[in-house]
Design a protein around this motif. Structure first.
Motif, PDB file in Angstrom:
ATOM      1  N   ILE A 187       1.017  26.360  46.044  1.00  0.00           N
ATOM      2  CA  ILE A 187      -0.107  26.740  45.191  1.00  0.00           C
ATOM      3  C   ILE A 187      -0.853  27.969  45.684  1.00  0.00           C
ATOM      4  N   SER A 188      -0.457  28.498  46.814  1.00  0.00           N
ATOM      5  CA  SER A 188      -1.161  29.642  47.394  1.00  0.00           C
ATOM      6  C   SER A 188      -0.671  30.981  46.865  1.00  0.00           C
ATOM      7  N   HIS A 189       0.393  30.972  46.098  1.00  0.00           N
ATOM      8  CA  HIS A 189       1.005  32.235  45.687  1.00  0.00           C
ATOM      9  C   HIS A 189       1.375  32.227  44.214  1.00  0.00           C
ATOM     10  N   LYS A 190       1.554  33.411  43.699  1.00  0.00           N
ATOM     11  CA  LYS A 190       2.269  33.623  42.453  1.00  0.00           C
ATOM     12  C   LYS A 190       3.713  33.869  42.901  1.00  0.00           C
ATOM     13  N   TRP A 191       4.672  33.186  42.290  1.00  0.00           N
ATOM     14  CA  TRP A 191       6.071  33.295  42.690  1.00  0.00           C
ATOM     15  C   TRP A 191       6.840  34.084  41.632  1.00  0.00           C
ATOM     16  N   THR A 192       7.332  35.263  42.007  1.00  0.00           N
ATOM     17  CA  THR A 192       8.080  36.126  41.102  1.00  0.00           C
ATOM     18  C   THR A 192       9.563  35.798  41.194  1.00  0.00           C
ATOM     19  N   LEU A 193      10.194  35.597  40.059  1.00  0.00           N
ATOM     20  CA  LEU A 193      11.605  35.224  40.010  1.00  0.00           C
ATOM     21  C   LEU A 193      12.488  36.390  40.441  1.00  0.00           C
ATOM     22  N   LEU A 194      13.357  36.137  41.412  1.00  0.00           N
ATOM     23  CA  LEU A 194      14.345  37.127  41.839  1.00  0.00           C
ATOM     24  C   LEU A 194      15.700  36.856  41.208  1.00  0.00           C
ATOM     25  N   SER A 195      16.082  35.564  41.158  1.00  0.00           N
ATOM     26  CA  SER A 195      17.358  35.195  40.549  1.00  0.00           C
ATOM     27  C   SER A 195      17.311  33.741  40.104  1.00  0.00           C
ATOM     28  N   LEU A 204      10.685  31.255  47.899  1.00  0.00           N
ATOM     29  CA  LEU A 204      10.759  29.882  47.417  1.00  0.00           C
ATOM     30  C   LEU A 204      12.158  29.672  46.867  1.00  0.00           C
ATOM     31  N   PHE A 205      12.858  28.683  47.404  1.00  0.00           N
ATOM     32  CA  PHE A 205      14.215  28.361  46.977  1.00  0.00           C
ATOM     33  C   PHE A 205      14.182  27.015  46.254  1.00  0.00           C
ATOM     34  N   LEU A 206      14.680  26.995  45.024  1.00  0.00           N
ATOM     35  CA  LEU A 206      14.729  25.770  44.234  1.00  0.00           C
ATOM     36  C   LEU A 206      16.168  25.258  44.219  1.00  0.00           C
ATOM     37  N   TYR A 207      16.310  23.956  44.444  1.00  0.00           N
ATOM     38  CA  TYR A 207      17.641  23.358  44.546  1.00  0.00           C
ATOM     39  C   TYR A 207      17.798  22.175  43.605  1.00  0.00           C
ATOM     40  N   GLN A 208      19.022  22.015  43.127  1.00  0.00           N
ATOM     41  CA  GLN A 208      19.463  20.785  42.479  1.00  0.00           C
ATOM     42  C   GLN A 208      20.482  20.205  43.450  1.00  0.00           C
ATOM     43  N   GLU A 250      12.528  24.659  49.208  1.00  0.00           N
ATOM     44  CA  GLU A 250      12.293  25.126  50.577  1.00  0.00           C
ATOM     45  C   GLU A 250      11.529  26.441  50.480  1.00  0.00           C
ATOM     46  N   ILE A 251      10.655  26.671  51.448  1.00  0.00           N
ATOM     47  CA  ILE A 251       9.951  27.947  51.554  1.00  0.00           C
ATOM     48  C   ILE A 251      10.313  28.549  52.899  1.00  0.00           C
ATOM     49  N   SER A 252      10.759  29.801  52.875  1.00  0.00           N
ATOM     50  CA  SER A 252      11.114  30.506  54.098  1.00  0.00           C
ATOM     51  C   SER A 252      10.891  32.000  53.888  1.00  0.00           C
ATOM     52  N   ASN A 253      10.185  32.613  54.823  1.00  0.00           N
ATOM     53  CA  ASN A 253       9.941  34.063  54.788  1.00  0.00           C
ATOM     54  C   ASN A 253       9.426  34.535  53.427  1.00  0.00           C
ATOM     55  N   VAL A 305      19.429  26.913  42.705  1.00  0.00           N
ATOM     56  CA  VAL A 305      19.334  27.235  41.277  1.00  0.00           C
ATOM     57  C   VAL A 305      18.390  28.402  40.990  1.00  0.00           C
ATOM     58  N   ALA A 306      17.484  28.718  41.927  1.00  0.00           N
ATOM     59  CA  ALA A 306      16.578  29.854  41.718  1.00  0.00           C
ATOM     60  C   ALA A 306      15.987  30.298  43.049  1.00  0.00           C
ATOM     61  N   THR A 307      15.717  31.601  43.131  1.00  0.00           N
ATOM     62  CA  THR A 307      15.048  32.196  44.276  1.00  0.00           C
ATOM     63  C   THR A 307      13.860  32.987  43.762  1.00  0.00           C
ATOM     64  N   LEU A 308      12.693  32.764  44.379  1.00  0.00           N
ATOM     65  CA  LEU A 308      11.462  33.446  43.969  1.00  0.00           C
ATOM     66  C   LEU A 308      10.796  34.061  45.200  1.00  0.00           C
ATOM     67  N   GLN A 309      10.014  35.096  44.979  1.00  0.00           N
ATOM     68  CA  GLN A 309       9.313  35.817  46.039  1.00  0.00           C
ATOM     69  C   GLN A 309       7.809  35.620  45.885  1.00  0.00           C
ATOM     70  N   ALA A 310       7.138  35.311  46.973  1.00  0.00           N
ATOM     71  CA  ALA A 310       5.667  35.191  46.945  1.00  0.00           C
ATOM     72  C   ALA A 310       5.051  36.558  46.716  1.00  0.00           C
ATOM     73  N   THR A 311       4.114  36.611  45.777  1.00  0.00           N
ATOM     74  CA  THR A 311       3.363  37.837  45.511  1.00  0.00           C
ATOM     75  C   THR A 311       1.898  37.470  45.381  1.00  0.00           C
ATOM     76  N   ASP A 312       1.034  38.449  45.471  1.00  0.00           N
ATOM     77  CA  ASP A 312      -0.396  38.193  45.298  1.00  0.00           C
ATOM     78  C   ASP A 312      -0.679  37.852  43.860  1.00  0.00           C
ATOM     79  N   ARG A 313      -1.695  37.026  43.661  1.00  0.00           N
ATOM     80  CA  ARG A 313      -2.078  36.626  42.297  1.00  0.00           C
ATOM     81  C   ARG A 313      -2.775  37.722  41.584  1.00  0.00           C
TER      82      ARG A 313
END
Length: 138
Positions: A33-41, A121-125, A115-118, A130-138
């Motif tokens: 909840i601390s970030h806006k997550w921008t979709l990378l893939s 945000l990595f989303l898994y099934q 999982e969150i790393s560096n 299934v998706a990779t997102l990057q933390a960005t400022d709101r």
């Protein structure tokens, strides 16, 4: 006497370990909840220029975002590394980025854990990413 102190030491160690695990889970949930997550893939589709994103915590358990050209909202539950989305609703405008948008929605629907790393945000099934997102400022 020595057995009692050994048992007490083991019990104390277990309390300390469980406290650290609980703090880590709370910290990871806070990171969502601390970030806006921008979709990378999503589903092996490059989404870097789509403008798609997701934000957690607009209200407790609620999520909102943009999936390319359409906005969406819904709810989520997170416990430890488990993550589920539900009640997702969005606008239905046509746009050129529908392949990214559809892949993003499929990824959100199938997400079981994260999982969150560096600042990613990595989303898994299961074990499938299934998706990779990057933390960005709101």
């Amino acid at each position: 006497m020595k057995i009692n102190s050994a048992i007490a030491t083991i019990i104390l160690g277990l309390f300390i370990f469980s406290g650290c695990a609980a703090r880590k889970a709370a910290s990871e949930s806070q990171s969502l909840i601390s970030h806006k997550w921008t979709l990378l893939s999503a589903s092996d589709i490059d989404a870097g220029s789509s403008g798609a994103f997701i934000e957690f915590g607009t209200a407790p358990g609620e999520v909102r975002g943009k999936a390319g050209c359409n906005g969406f909202g819904g709810n989520y539950t997170a416990k430890g590394s488990a993550l589920k989305f539900g009640g997702m609703m969005g606008t239905k405008m046509a746009c050129p980025a529908l392949d990214v948008e559809n892949a993003f929605f499929r990824a959100l629907e199938s997400t079981e854990r994260y999982e969150i790393s560096n600042d990613r945000l990595f989303l898994y099934q299961g074990n499938k990413l299934v998706a990779t997102l990057q933390a960005t400022d709101r």
